[in-house]
Design an enzyme around this catalytic site. Structure first.
Site, PDB file in Angstrom:
ATOM      1  N   HIS A 176       0.696  -1.719   0.505  1.00 28.35           N
ATOM      2  CA  HIS A 176       0.093   0.195   0.374  1.00 28.35           C
ATOM      3  C   HIS A 176       0.757   1.518   0.115  1.00 28.35           C
ATOM      4  O   HIS A 176       2.391   1.112   0.924  1.00 28.35           O
ATOM      5  CB  HIS A 176      -0.683  -0.098   1.081  1.00 28.35           C
ATOM      6  N   ASP A 208       0.905   4.264   1.198  1.00 33.70           N
ATOM      7  CA  ASP A 208       1.341   5.092   1.915  1.00 33.70           C
ATOM      8  C   ASP A 208       2.707   4.414   3.462  1.00 33.70           C
ATOM      9  O   ASP A 208       3.260   4.832   3.894  1.00 33.70           O
ATOM     10  CB  ASP A 208       0.329   5.229   3.590  1.00 33.70           C
TER      11      ASP A 208
END
Length: 291
Positions: A63, A65
């Protein structure tokens, strides 16, 4: 001694108070970066934490982030004329992600990048464990090796001051001293190595609990204060993290991956400490030292 720098403790997108996930673990010259959210290179450089001193990077999952800062960190290492090998651990797609990005951005690293499944040297080990998120994900367990030490208090009590005797005992040899045979098992003590575990994003699950049992520090997903749909998104509420810490008998719990919806986290700590009193909620750029 192990130091942990909380470079980014936020989740999803950065807020005024919290940047995206990144944690620097230091142990006697070995620097390990766990996750690398966007802006990590700036945080490292702006705080003189030595971007090129990082030897190992561990990514928990793909992901954005947690991984979008990695290209910038590696590019800056190249611009700073890095020569040392960089070791990377991560999910199966990480290698393709990096090399495809290198190809399209016309970047050719000046140093070797080696993808590894675990890490071992004479002082420390890094192992992965399965976490429970919405995509393939893994946590990291950093463990110091146990060390053998001389029981100096016992030697002093028996007035043994000869360094040659101490050396032989530490080598595991029986020593004759003043007419007495000294056995190493009577004068050696085991100093347990420190252990740090980081989950990345996860719901509370048995594989995490089993993997982090007894660690000195558990850095656990605590995205939400009390969100009924937390598990749907593959995240933990604060109380979930505290219950994992309690069941795993860890020494200290650090709540992290805090959703940007929360400006005030006072209630987070209250909730956690009602379940697991030894809980902390670090701010960005805070650090702790384990001894």
């Amino acid at each position: 001694m192990i130091q942990i720098f909380f470079l980014g403790t936020g989740a999803g997108s950065p807020s005024k108070k919290r940047k995206l996930p990144a944690f620097l673990v230091r142990r006697e010259g070995l620097n390990i970066l766990l996750d690398c959210g966007e802006g990590t290179q700036y945080t490292l450089m702006n705080n003189k934490l030595g971007i090129n001193s990082i030897k190992i990077i561990g990514i928990t999952h793909m992901h954005g982030d947690h991984v979008f800062g990695l290209l910038g960190v590696i590019a800056s290492m190249g611009l700073l004329d890095r020569k040392e090998t960089l070791y990377i651990l991560g999910p199966r797609d990480l290698k393709d992600f990096l090399y495809t990005s290198f190809e399209y951005s016309k970047f050719n690293p000046s140093f070797k990048i080696e993808f590894i499944d675990n890490y071992n040297d004479q002082n420390i080990t890094i192992a992965t464990f399965k976490t429970c998120h919405t995509v393939e994900s893994q946590g990291y367990l950093i463990s110091e090796r146990d060390r053998v030490k001389i029981d100096e208090e016992k030697l002093e009590k028996e007035k043994i001051k000869d360094w040659r005797v101490m050396r032989k005992l530490k080598e595991g040899k029986t020593v004759e001293y003043n007419g007495k045979f000294l056995k190493p098992e009577d004068y050696l003590v085991i100093k347990r190595g420190l252990k740090v575990a980081y989950t990345g994003d996860t719901i509370p699950c048995q594989s995490v609990i089993e993997s982090v049992k007894g660690v000195d520090l558990l850095i656990h997903d605590s995205t939400f204060l009390n969100e009924p749909s937390a598990f749907t998104y593959g995240h933990s509420n604060v109380a979930d993290a505290a219950k994992v810490a309690l069941e795993a008998s860890v020494k200290l719990l650090a709540l992290t991956h805090i959703s940007p919806r929360y400006e005030d986290v006072t209630e987070h700590l209250k909730v956690a400490r009602r379940i697991f009193p030894k809980s902390i909620l670090p701010d960005d750029l805070s650090y702790i030292t384990l001894k």
